[in-house]
Write a protein that holds these residues in place. Structure first.
Motif, PDB file in Angstrom:
ATOM      1  N   LYS A  24       0.830  -1.191   0.000  1.00 38.92           N
ATOM      2  CA  LYS A  24       0.000   0.000   0.000  1.00 38.92           C
ATOM      3  C   LYS A  24       0.867   1.244   0.000  1.00 38.92           C
ATOM      4  O   LYS A  24       1.855   1.337   0.724  1.00 38.92           O
ATOM      5  N   GLN A  25       0.493   2.212  -0.858  1.00 29.20           N
ATOM      6  CA  GLN A  25       1.249   3.450  -0.924  1.00 29.20           C
ATOM      7  C   GLN A  25       0.327   4.648  -0.771  1.00 29.20           C
ATOM      8  O   GLN A  25      -0.868   4.579  -1.052  1.00 29.20           O
ATOM      9  N   GLU A  51       4.181  13.501   9.850  1.00 29.16           N
ATOM     10  CA  GLU A  51       4.705  14.395   8.824  1.00 29.16           C
ATOM     11  C   GLU A  51       6.137  14.021   8.452  1.00 29.16           C
ATOM     12  O   GLU A  51       6.874  13.424   9.241  1.00 29.16           O
ATOM     13  N   ILE A  52       6.496  14.363   7.227  1.00 27.85           N
ATOM     14  CA  ILE A  52       7.841  14.145   6.702  1.00 27.85           C
ATOM     15  C   ILE A  52       8.376  15.486   6.230  1.00 27.85           C
ATOM     16  O   ILE A  52       7.692  16.220   5.513  1.00 27.85           O
ATOM     17  N   ALA A  53       9.590  15.816   6.628  1.00 28.84           N
ATOM     18  CA  ALA A  53      10.180  17.097   6.270  1.00 28.84           C
ATOM     19  C   ALA A  53      11.186  16.945   5.134  1.00 28.84           C
ATOM     20  O   ALA A  53      11.924  15.960   5.069  1.00 28.84           O
ATOM     21  N   PHE A  54      11.201  17.928   4.250  1.00 29.76           N
ATOM     22  CA  PHE A  54      12.165  18.011   3.161  1.00 29.76           C
ATOM     23  C   PHE A  54      13.114  19.169   3.441  1.00 29.76           C
ATOM     24  O   PHE A  54      12.671  20.286   3.694  1.00 29.76           O
ATOM     25  N   ALA A  55      14.412  18.885   3.410  1.00 30.38           N
ATOM     26  CA  ALA A  55      15.402  19.919   3.679  1.00 30.38           C
ATOM     27  C   ALA A  55      16.536  19.801   2.673  1.00 30.38           C
ATOM     28  O   ALA A  55      16.882  18.703   2.227  1.00 30.38           O
ATOM     29  N   GLY A  56      17.123  20.942   2.329  1.00 28.07           N
ATOM     30  CA  GLY A  56      18.242  20.902   1.396  1.00 28.07           C
ATOM     31  C   GLY A  56      18.770  22.288   1.112  1.00 28.07           C
ATOM     32  O   GLY A  56      18.096  23.293   1.382  1.00 28.07           O
ATOM     33  N   ARG A  57      19.958  22.340   0.572  1.00 22.50           N
ATOM     34  CA  ARG A  57      20.531  23.617   0.185  1.00 22.50           C
ATOM     35  C   ARG A  57      19.640  24.272  -0.865  1.00 22.50           C
ATOM     36  O   ARG A  57      18.906  23.615  -1.588  1.00 22.50           O
ATOM     37  N   SER A  58      19.734  25.594  -0.940  1.00 24.84           N
ATOM     38  CA  SER A  58      18.808  26.356  -1.762  1.00 24.84           C
ATOM     39  C   SER A  58      18.840  25.993  -3.235  1.00 24.84           C
ATOM     40  O   SER A  58      17.884  26.229  -3.962  1.00 24.84           O
ATOM     41  N   ALA A 108       6.109   4.219   3.464  1.00 22.04           N
ATOM     42  CA  ALA A 108       6.372   3.392   4.647  1.00 22.04           C
ATOM     43  C   ALA A 108       6.410   4.246   5.907  1.00 22.04           C
ATOM     44  O   ALA A 108       5.903   3.844   6.965  1.00 22.04           O
ATOM     45  N   TRP A 109       7.006   5.439   5.817  1.00 13.78           N
ATOM     46  CA  TRP A 109       7.055   6.334   6.976  1.00 13.78           C
ATOM     47  C   TRP A 109       5.680   6.856   7.346  1.00 13.78           C
ATOM     48  O   TRP A 109       5.333   6.933   8.523  1.00 13.78           O
ATOM     49  N   LEU A 110       4.908   7.227   6.325  1.00 18.11           N
ATOM     50  CA  LEU A 110       3.600   7.835   6.579  1.00 18.11           C
ATOM     51  C   LEU A 110       2.580   6.815   7.064  1.00 18.11           C
ATOM     52  O   LEU A 110       1.688   7.134   7.853  1.00 18.11           O
ATOM     53  N   LEU A 111       2.718   5.586   6.588  1.00 17.46           N
ATOM     54  CA  LEU A 111       1.804   4.530   7.018  1.00 17.46           C
ATOM     55  C   LEU A 111       2.413   3.819   8.221  1.00 17.46           C
ATOM     56  O   LEU A 111       2.813   2.659   8.150  1.00 17.46           O
ATOM     57  N   GLU A 112       2.476   4.527   9.323  1.00 20.49           N
ATOM     58  CA  GLU A 112       3.183   4.011  10.493  1.00 20.49           C
ATOM     59  C   GLU A 112       2.552   2.762  11.083  1.00 20.49           C
ATOM     60  O   GLU A 112       3.189   2.020  11.822  1.00 20.49           O
ATOM     61  N   ASP A 113       1.292   2.514  10.737  1.00 16.64           N
ATOM     62  CA  ASP A 113       0.638   1.313  11.257  1.00 16.64           C
ATOM     63  C   ASP A 113       0.933   0.098  10.382  1.00 16.64           C
ATOM     64  O   ASP A 113       0.522  -1.015  10.707  1.00 16.64           O
ATOM     65  N   GLN A 152       3.542  -2.610   8.680  1.00 16.08           N
ATOM     66  CA  GLN A 152       4.825  -3.230   8.956  1.00 16.08           C
ATOM     67  C   GLN A 152       5.454  -3.586   7.618  1.00 16.08           C
ATOM     68  O   GLN A 152       5.152  -4.612   7.020  1.00 16.08           O
ATOM     69  N   ALA A 153       6.348  -2.694   7.129  1.00 13.68           N
ATOM     70  CA  ALA A 153       6.969  -2.920   5.825  1.00 13.68           C
ATOM     71  C   ALA A 153       8.319  -3.580   5.995  1.00 13.68           C
ATOM     72  O   ALA A 153       9.062  -3.306   6.934  1.00 13.68           O
ATOM     73  N   GLU A 154       8.644  -4.466   5.082  1.00 18.33           N
ATOM     74  CA  GLU A 154       9.963  -5.080   5.075  1.00 18.33           C
ATOM     75  C   GLU A 154      10.989  -4.053   4.650  1.00 18.33           C
ATOM     76  O   GLU A 154      10.692  -3.148   3.874  1.00 18.33           O
ATOM     77  N   PRO A 155      12.242  -4.167   5.132  1.00 16.08           N
ATOM     78  CA  PRO A 155      13.274  -3.215   4.720  1.00 16.08           C
ATOM     79  C   PRO A 155      13.462  -3.255   3.214  1.00 16.08           C
ATOM     80  O   PRO A 155      13.467  -4.311   2.599  1.00 16.08           O
ATOM     81  N   LEU A 156      13.613  -2.057   2.638  1.00 16.32           N
ATOM     82  CA  LEU A 156      13.847  -1.966   1.204  1.00 16.32           C
ATOM     83  C   LEU A 156      15.326  -2.167   0.926  1.00 16.32           C
ATOM     84  O   LEU A 156      16.177  -1.681   1.649  1.00 16.32           O
ATOM     85  N   THR A 157      15.645  -2.888  -0.141  1.00 23.30           N
ATOM     86  CA  THR A 157      17.043  -3.129  -0.479  1.00 23.30           C
ATOM     87  C   THR A 157      17.523  -2.105  -1.472  1.00 23.30           C
ATOM     88  O   THR A 157      16.768  -1.597  -2.292  1.00 23.30           O
ATOM     89  N   HIS A 158      18.805  -1.758  -1.376  1.00 21.73           N
ATOM     90  CA  HIS A 158      19.395  -0.817  -2.313  1.00 21.73           C
ATOM     91  C   HIS A 158      19.434  -1.438  -3.702  1.00 21.73           C
ATOM     92  O   HIS A 158      19.680  -2.632  -3.860  1.00 21.73           O
ATOM     93  N   GLN A 159      19.214  -0.617  -4.693  1.00 20.98           N
ATOM     94  CA  GLN A 159      19.344  -1.043  -6.075  1.00 20.98           C
ATOM     95  C   GLN A 159      20.174  -0.010  -6.808  1.00 20.98           C
ATOM     96  O   GLN A 159      20.134   1.166  -6.498  1.00 20.98           O
ATOM     97  N   ASP A 160      20.932  -0.473  -7.794  1.00 17.81           N
ATOM     98  CA  ASP A 160      21.726   0.452  -8.597  1.00 17.81           C
ATOM     99  C   ASP A 160      20.942   0.849  -9.819  1.00 17.81           C
ATOM    100  O   ASP A 160      20.176   0.068 -10.375  1.00 17.81           O
ATOM    101  N   ASP A 161      21.150   2.096 -10.281  1.00 23.10           N
ATOM    102  CA  ASP A 161      20.530   2.562 -11.502  1.00 23.10           C
ATOM    103  C   ASP A 161      21.296   1.989 -12.694  1.00 23.10           C
ATOM    104  O   ASP A 161      22.503   2.026 -12.729  1.00 23.10           O
ATOM    105  N   ASN A 162      20.564   1.526 -13.648  1.00 26.31           N
ATOM    106  CA  ASN A 162      21.192   1.014 -14.856  1.00 26.31           C
ATOM    107  C   ASN A 162      20.708   1.759 -16.096  1.00 26.31           C
ATOM    108  O   ASN A 162      20.938   1.310 -17.217  1.00 26.31           O
TER     109      ASN A 162
END
Length: 215
Positions: free
Chosen positions: A4-5, A30-37, A197-202, A204-214
């Motif tokens: 579910k997303q 809530e989820i915050a977005f931060a970054g250089r200008s 996954a963060w927003l749907l705190e109720d 229980q999501a499995e850890p996501l694995t890293h993937q490389d861009d191809n």
């Protein structure tokens, strides 16, 4: 696993707060977005929500010093924090904002994750590292998006992602590093998975694995 997303297209602007004390009540998630200008934060928000002008893209980096709040549902929000690190912002303002940001990251109960956006060609500046340190100290999960990844070819891009992943291990905590491009759509689906996954705190999501861009 339940895949579910969140429907990020439903995001709508709620308010702009001049400082953290005037944000909405500290309830829900809530989820915050931060970054250089100049890291492409507004573009990333617009791409993730599939709305061309949800977050305004200023022609003058560092001009906007308001906290913009976007609501996904009655109890779920995305928080667009002011861009930091721009040379034309007075030093006193920078220091005041960094102090307030530290309090927000460490004390805000509804904050469940932090998205740190960094230009893949210039990652891990001093304030970026400070954010990662604050988040780690607060046991706050981080999604570090290396933006403008279309500027690099796949080989150098993947190498830089791996380099940054290795570099952030020093902070401990839950820090996920992914390449991202608003222009080419790189990493958008992965970002949505993490945010959901963060927003749907109720859930229980499995850890996501890293993937490389191809591509």
């Amino acid at each position: 696993m339940d895949n579910k997303q969140i429907n990020f297209n439903s995001a709508r602007f709620i308010t702009s707060a001049p400082d953290i004390s005037q944000m909405p009540p500290d309830t829900g998630v809530e989820i915050a977005f931060a970054g250089r200008s100049n890291a492409g934060k507004s573009s990333a928000l617009n791409t993730i929500t599939q709305q061309k002008s949800l977050a305004r893209i200023s022609k003058t980096p560092g001009r906007t010093q308001l906290i913009n709040v976007f609501e996904l549902s009655a109890d779920k929000r995305l928080i667009d924090l002011p861009g930091y690190g721009y040379a034309k912002v007075p030093q006193e303002m920078k220091q005041k904002w960094q102090a307030a940001l530290s309090i927000y990251l460490q004390k805000r109960e509804s904050l469940k994750g932090l998205v740190v956006l960094m230009d893949i060609r210039h990652p891990l500046k001093d304030i970026d590292q400070q954010l990662l340190e604050w988040a780690s100290e607060s046991s706050l999960p981080v999604l570090a998006l290396l933006t403008k990844s279309d500027k690099l070819k796949p080989g150098p891009r993947n190498s830089e992602v791996l380099r940054v992943r290795e570099a952030v291990k020093v902070y401990g905590g839950d820090i996920r590093v992914e390449s991202f491009s608003s222009l080419k759509g790189l990493g958008v689906d992965r970002a949505k998975e993490v945010l959901s996954a963060w927003l749907l705190e109720d859930e229980q999501a499995e850890p996501l694995t890293h993937q490389d861009d191809n591509n």
